[in-house]
Scaffold this motif. Structure first.
Motif, PDB file in Angstrom:
ATOM      1  N   VAL A  29       0.119  84.338 116.639  1.00  0.00           N
ATOM      2  CA  VAL A  29       0.528  84.134 118.024  1.00  0.00           C
ATOM      3  C   VAL A  29       1.821  83.345 118.066  1.00  0.00           C
ATOM      4  CG1 VAL A  29      -0.083  83.112 120.246  1.00  0.00           C
ATOM      5  CG2 VAL A  29      -1.855  84.177 118.835  1.00  0.00           C
ATOM      6  N   THR A  30       2.791  83.857 118.806  1.00  0.00           N
ATOM      7  CA  THR A  30       4.031  83.123 119.036  1.00  0.00           C
ATOM      8  C   THR A  30       4.103  82.770 120.513  1.00  0.00           C
ATOM      9  OG1 THR A  30       5.162  84.286 117.259  1.00  0.00           O
ATOM     10  CG2 THR A  30       6.543  83.189 118.899  1.00  0.00           C
ATOM     11  N   ARG A  31       4.411  81.510 120.814  1.00  0.00           N
ATOM     12  CA  ARG A  31       4.433  81.002 122.193  1.00  0.00           C
ATOM     13  C   ARG A  31       5.798  80.405 122.495  1.00  0.00           C
ATOM     14  NH1 ARG A  31       3.352  75.861 124.618  1.00  0.00           N
ATOM     15  NH2 ARG A  31       2.340  76.017 126.671  1.00  0.00           N
ATOM     16  N   THR A  32       6.436  80.896 123.543  1.00  0.00           N
ATOM     17  CA  THR A  32       7.736  80.378 123.968  1.00  0.00           C
ATOM     18  C   THR A  32       7.675  80.071 125.458  1.00  0.00           C
ATOM     19  OG1 THR A  32       8.836  81.794 122.348  1.00  0.00           O
ATOM     20  CG2 THR A  32      10.212  80.813 124.056  1.00  0.00           C
ATOM     21  N   ARG A  33       7.950  78.853 125.812  1.00  0.00           N
ATOM     22  CA  ARG A  33       7.896  78.437 127.223  1.00  0.00           C
ATOM     23  C   ARG A  33       9.301  78.119 127.712  1.00  0.00           C
ATOM     24  NH1 ARG A  33       3.522  76.092 130.596  1.00  0.00           N
ATOM     25  NH2 ARG A  33       4.464  74.992 132.352  1.00  0.00           N
ATOM     26  N   GLN A  34       9.633  78.627 128.883  1.00  0.00           N
ATOM     27  CA  GLN A  34      10.909  78.364 129.527  1.00  0.00           C
ATOM     28  C   GLN A  34      10.651  77.706 130.878  1.00  0.00           C
ATOM     29  OE1 GLN A  34      12.072  82.709 128.118  1.00  0.00           O
ATOM     30  NE2 GLN A  34      13.739  81.844 129.327  1.00  0.00           N
ATOM     31  N   GLY A  35      11.522  76.767 131.231  1.00  0.00           N
ATOM     32  CA  GLY A  35      11.369  76.065 132.492  1.00  0.00           C
ATOM     33  C   GLY A  35      10.631  74.761 132.316  1.00  0.00           C
ATOM     34  N   SER A  36       9.893  74.349 133.329  1.00  0.00           N
ATOM     35  CA  SER A  36       9.192  73.073 133.295  1.00  0.00           C
ATOM     36  C   SER A  36       8.104  73.066 132.235  1.00  0.00           C
ATOM     37  CB  SER A  36       8.570  72.792 134.668  1.00  0.00           C
ATOM     38  OG  SER A  36       7.756  71.636 134.615  1.00  0.00           O
ATOM     39  N   ASN A 106       8.372  78.066 138.432  1.00  0.00           N
ATOM     40  CA  ASN A 106       8.353  76.756 137.788  1.00  0.00           C
ATOM     41  C   ASN A 106       8.513  76.873 136.275  1.00  0.00           C
ATOM     42  OD1 ASN A 106       7.643  73.794 137.638  1.00  0.00           O
ATOM     43  ND2 ASN A 106       5.905  74.623 136.502  1.00  0.00           N
ATOM     44  N   SER A 107       7.821  77.867 135.697  1.00  0.00           N
ATOM     45  CA  SER A 107       7.920  78.094 134.253  1.00  0.00           C
ATOM     46  C   SER A 107       7.555  79.530 133.940  1.00  0.00           C
ATOM     47  CB  SER A 107       6.977  77.153 133.484  1.00  0.00           C
ATOM     48  OG  SER A 107       5.621  77.555 133.663  1.00  0.00           O
ATOM     49  N   CYS A 108       7.995  79.989 132.780  1.00  0.00           N
ATOM     50  CA  CYS A 108       7.606  81.314 132.290  1.00  0.00           C
ATOM     51  C   CYS A 108       7.324  81.190 130.796  1.00  0.00           C
ATOM     52  CB  CYS A 108       8.706  82.345 132.549  1.00  0.00           C
ATOM     53  SG  CYS A 108       8.217  84.046 132.142  1.00  0.00           S
ATOM     54  N   THR A 109       6.122  81.554 130.400  1.00  0.00           N
ATOM     55  CA  THR A 109       5.699  81.431 129.006  1.00  0.00           C
ATOM     56  C   THR A 109       5.468  82.809 128.413  1.00  0.00           C
ATOM     57  OG1 THR A 109       4.610  79.311 129.466  1.00  0.00           O
ATOM     58  CG2 THR A 109       3.959  80.463 127.446  1.00  0.00           C
ATOM     59  N   THR A 110       6.127  83.095 127.294  1.00  0.00           N
ATOM     60  CA  THR A 110       5.944  84.360 126.589  1.00  0.00           C
ATOM     61  C   THR A 110       4.948  84.163 125.452  1.00  0.00           C
ATOM     62  OG1 THR A 110       8.207  85.069 127.069  1.00  0.00           O
ATOM     63  CG2 THR A 110       7.066  86.204 125.288  1.00  0.00           C
ATOM     64  N   LEU A 111       3.899  84.979 125.452  1.00  0.00           N
ATOM     65  CA  LEU A 111       2.889  84.952 124.395  1.00  0.00           C
ATOM     66  C   LEU A 111       2.933  86.282 123.655  1.00  0.00           C
ATOM     67  CD1 LEU A 111      -0.092  83.518 126.486  1.00  0.00           C
ATOM     68  CD2 LEU A 111       1.362  82.228 124.908  1.00  0.00           C
ATOM     69  N   THR A 112       3.269  86.237 122.375  1.00  0.00           N
ATOM     70  CA  THR A 112       3.272  87.442 121.556  1.00  0.00           C
ATOM     71  C   THR A 112       2.032  87.425 120.671  1.00  0.00           C
ATOM     72  OG1 THR A 112       5.690  87.461 121.548  1.00  0.00           O
ATOM     73  CG2 THR A 112       4.579  88.834 119.925  1.00  0.00           C
ATOM     74  N   LEU A 113       1.129  88.369 120.933  1.00  0.00           N
ATOM     75  CA  LEU A 113      -0.154  88.443 120.242  1.00  0.00           C
ATOM     76  C   LEU A 113      -0.158  89.692 119.364  1.00  0.00           C
ATOM     77  CD1 LEU A 113      -0.571  86.766 122.911  1.00  0.00           C
ATOM     78  CD2 LEU A 113      -2.917  87.573 122.907  1.00  0.00           C
ATOM     79  N   THR A 114      -0.578  89.555 118.133  1.00  0.00           N
ATOM     80  CA  THR A 114      -0.492  90.681 117.209  1.00  0.00           C
ATOM     81  C   THR A 114      -1.835  91.131 116.644  1.00  0.00           C
ATOM     82  OG1 THR A 114      -0.052  89.163 115.372  1.00  0.00           O
ATOM     83  CG2 THR A 114       1.860  90.061 116.542  1.00  0.00           C
ATOM     84  N   ALA A 115      -2.913  90.523 117.099  1.00  0.00           N
ATOM     85  CA  ALA A 115      -4.233  90.898 116.584  1.00  0.00           C
ATOM     86  C   ALA A 115      -5.244  90.874 117.722  1.00  0.00           C
ATOM     87  CB  ALA A 115      -4.680  89.941 115.469  1.00  0.00           C
ATOM     88  N   THR A 116      -6.306  91.648 117.595  1.00  0.00           N
ATOM     89  CA  THR A 116      -7.348  91.665 118.607  1.00  0.00           C
ATOM     90  C   THR A 116      -7.948  90.274 118.797  1.00  0.00           C
ATOM     91  OG1 THR A 116      -7.902  93.952 118.087  1.00  0.00           O
ATOM     92  CG2 THR A 116      -9.556  92.678 119.259  1.00  0.00           C
ATOM     93  N   SER A 117      -8.122  89.541 117.717  1.00  0.00           N
ATOM     94  CA  SER A 117      -8.718  88.205 117.796  1.00  0.00           C
ATOM     95  C   SER A 117      -7.866  87.227 118.583  1.00  0.00           C
ATOM     96  CB  SER A 117      -8.959  87.656 116.383  1.00  0.00           C
ATOM     97  OG  SER A 117      -7.728  87.570 115.673  1.00  0.00           O
ATOM     98  N   ASP A 118      -6.575  87.543 118.750  1.00  0.00           N
ATOM     99  CA  ASP A 118      -5.704  86.651 119.515  1.00  0.00           C
ATOM    100  C   ASP A 118      -6.136  86.564 120.977  1.00  0.00           C
ATOM    101  OD1 ASP A 118      -4.205  86.257 117.238  1.00  0.00           O
ATOM    102  OD2 ASP A 118      -2.705  87.772 117.760  1.00  0.00           O
ATOM    103  N   GLY A 119      -6.920  87.539 121.434  1.00  0.00           N
ATOM    104  CA  GLY A 119      -7.425  87.480 122.798  1.00  0.00           C
ATOM    105  C   GLY A 119      -8.379  86.318 123.018  1.00  0.00           C
ATOM    106  N   ASN A 120      -8.878  85.708 121.951  1.00  0.00           N
ATOM    107  CA  ASN A 120      -9.770  84.555 122.051  1.00  0.00           C
ATOM    108  C   ASN A 120      -9.073  83.247 121.682  1.00  0.00           C
ATOM    109  OD1 ASN A 120     -12.146  85.982 122.834  1.00  0.00           O
ATOM    110  ND2 ASN A 120     -12.334  86.717 120.717  1.00  0.00           N
ATOM    111  N   ASN A 121      -7.756  83.295 121.487  1.00  0.00           N
ATOM    112  CA  ASN A 121      -6.998  82.091 121.150  1.00  0.00           C
ATOM    113  C   ASN A 121      -7.043  81.106 122.316  1.00  0.00           C
ATOM    114  OD1 ASN A 121      -4.266  80.591 121.373  1.00  0.00           O
ATOM    115  ND2 ASN A 121      -4.378  81.168 119.220  1.00  0.00           N
ATOM    116  N   SER A 122      -7.370  79.867 122.044  1.00  0.00           N
ATOM    117  CA  SER A 122      -7.563  78.885 123.115  1.00  0.00           C
ATOM    118  C   SER A 122      -6.268  78.582 123.858  1.00  0.00           C
ATOM    119  CB  SER A 122      -8.157  77.597 122.536  1.00  0.00           C
ATOM    120  OG  SER A 122      -7.298  77.043 121.554  1.00  0.00           O
ATOM    121  N   GLN A 123      -5.142  78.450 123.154  1.00  0.00           N
ATOM    122  CA  GLN A 123      -3.876  78.165 123.832  1.00  0.00           C
ATOM    123  C   GLN A 123      -3.446  79.344 124.697  1.00  0.00           C
ATOM    124  OE1 GLN A 123      -1.690  75.162 123.693  1.00  0.00           O
ATOM    125  NE2 GLN A 123      -1.238  76.340 125.542  1.00  0.00           N
ATOM    126  N   VAL A 124      -3.644  80.552 124.172  1.00  0.00           N
ATOM    127  CA  VAL A 124      -3.326  81.747 124.945  1.00  0.00           C
ATOM    128  C   VAL A 124      -4.080  81.749 126.268  1.00  0.00           C
ATOM    129  CG1 VAL A 124      -3.701  84.250 125.034  1.00  0.00           C
ATOM    130  CG2 VAL A 124      -2.656  83.213 123.007  1.00  0.00           C
TER     131      VAL A 124
END
Length: 477
Positions: A29-36, A106-124
């Motif tokens: 999982v890659t997480r990129t947040r823009q804004g606040s 206020n903010s925009c966060t991009t979440l790049t998920l590459t596996a089915t299990s990423d759907g259960n990622n807590s931060q996501v």
């Protein structure tokens, strides 16, 4: 020159507040947040609202409408973009690059998920639940469909439940329909799907999302450019034959690329921006939809929407469509255009006729008139008199013996008059009541017989001007 320590600390704090690029929350999982860096705290939201795009890119016009609808025009909100893979070139966050520049974000966060299990990622799931809009990027809808049953599915549903919104483009458009063409076995062409609607490449996921007013729909994207009308017809026929929808009907929603985007408000009213969109209704069992055999289906009802036109998914029209069919896998000619049927009785659809249309400038002459001939009756057109010389033209049609009545509500900011013109511009009747805010109405019956002919409603400023909308109801009978 060395930067003073105090200045460096201030600069670091500013950058941290405006753009946060976090390390991967998990390996995939890659997480990129823009804004606040902080989420908006608010007790209520005014959605839901949705955007359905023909290509992967965010369309600012409809995204802005969604933001305004969800915030109620006050304050800001947070957006999360979900992607199944990173872009192969250019920015790693193209959707958020656009969204972050819009008012009310206020903010925009991009979440790049590459596996089915990423759907259960807590931060996501924290990011999604804290957002007020979830945008699914273009890419591979099969990956999105594989998140069915994970925490991500429930998290997105929670955003809609609190009055937020969802949407997407291309693959992201597909995943937001009630029945998802998931392409998990490969992408099917129109010719392949019509030759065998049970081709292995035709596979569906159901039960992923069920958005208000959007039941029994199957989305498709890049619609005209990639000639996807035929395969949408096959999808609709399959959905009916296999009992994937209720009431024995299925609705294909195809949106073209090139900025095509439907904004759907909480009442179910969709308004199109950009390139054309099509709604394809199948309302009976196919004459033949059998594995290994070509499709035969008569009488698909097709609504062609152009920029500014609307389609009410809560109260779906039963008029204003043209008809096309498929025989032995061969579709009729001119799938993407046709003469709309406007004087039809209510059919088996889920609601009475009626449409709305917001004027699209320039429409200041008969040659640039906005056509509402293909919309159901009654049609409500809206616009405004931006100057004291403004004129708005709307084209409709009447057959021999058919009548039209027009009733216009005029705001108090100006005095407007209405005229009904024939195809050559000759005035047939008019309503010119005096006074700002005075309503206008007229009626006309075409004599004789004959096929459809074009007539024009001309709304003219007599005195005053303003941005407040007039509203004219056009009823044909």
């Amino acid at each position: 020159m060395r930067t003073p320590v105090t200045s460096a600390l201030v600069l670091a704090a500013v950058l941290a507040a405006s753009t946060v690029i976090a390390a991967p929350a998990q390996a995939s999982v890659t997480r990129t947040r823009q804004g606040s860096g902080s989420d908006v705290s608010r007790t209520s939201w005014s959605g839901p609202a949705f955007t359905m795009n023909g290509a992967g890119a965010v369309v600012p016009a409809t995204m802005t409408k969604a933001i305004t609808a969800i915030t109620g025009g006050s304050g800001t909100m947070d957006v999360t973009v979900v992607a199944g893979s990173a872009p192969t070139s250019g920015s790693a966050t193209p959707e958020c690059d656009t969204i972050s520049g819009l008012s009310g974000v206020n903010s925009c966060t991009t979440l790049t998920l590459t596996a089915t299990s990423d759907g259960n990622n807590s931060q996501v799931n924290t990011d999604i639940r804290n957002a007020e809009f979830v945008y699914f990027a273009g890419g591979d809808q099969c990956r999105y469909a594989q998140w069915k049953g994970t925490s991500l599915q429930a998290s997105v549903q929670s955003v809609i439940a609190k009055g937020g919104g969802a949407g997407g483009g291309s693959a992201g458009h597909h995943i937001n329909s009630a029945i998802v063409y998931d392409a998990c076995n490969g992408s099917v062409t129109s010719a392949e799907a019509l030759a065998n609607p049970y081709d292995s490449y035709v596979s569906f996921t159901t039960g992923m999302f069920a958005w208000p007013n959007y039941a029994n729909t199957i989305n498709d994207s890049h619609f005209v450019t990639r000639d996807r009308m035929g395969r949408t017809m096959a999808f609709v026929a399959r959905a009916i034959k296999d009992g994937l929808t209720s009431g024995g009907a299925a609705w294909g929603v195809g949106v073209e690329e090139g900025g095509g985007s439907l904004f759907i408000d909480k009442t179910g009213l969709a308004t199109l921006s950009g390139a054309n969109a099509y709604v394809v209704l199948g309302d009976h069992q196919p004459e033949r939809a059998t594995s290994g055999q070509s499709l035969t289906y008569s009488g698909f009802k097709i609504w062609r929407l152009t920029a500014g036109q609307t389609f009410n998914f809560a109260n779906r029209p039963t008029c204003g469509y043209y008809l096309r069919g498929v025989t032995n896998g061969v579709p009729d000619a001119n799938l993407y255009s046709g003469t709309p049927i406007t004087n039809c009785d209510p059919g088996p659809g889920p609601g009475p006729g009626g449409s709305t249309f917001a004027e699209v400038e320039p429409n200041d002459s008969r040659t640039t008139a906005n056509s509402v001939a293909g919309l159901g009756s009654p049609t409500t057109v809206t616009g405004d008199m931006r100057s004291s010389s403004d004129r708005d033209y709307f084209a409709t049609s009447l057959t021999g013996g058919q009548s039209v009545s027009v009733s216009c509500a005029i705001p108090s900011a100006y005095d407007a008059d209405v005229y009904l013109l024939d195809s050559s511009g000759r005035t047939l009747t008019r309503s010119v009541n005096d006074g700002a805010g005075t309503d206008e109405s007229l009626s006309y019956t075409r004599s004789g017989s004959g096929g459809a002919a074009t007539y024009y409603l001309d709304v003219e400023a007599y005195s005053g001007s303003g941005s407040a909308d007039y509203s004219c109801v056009i009823t044909r009978s």
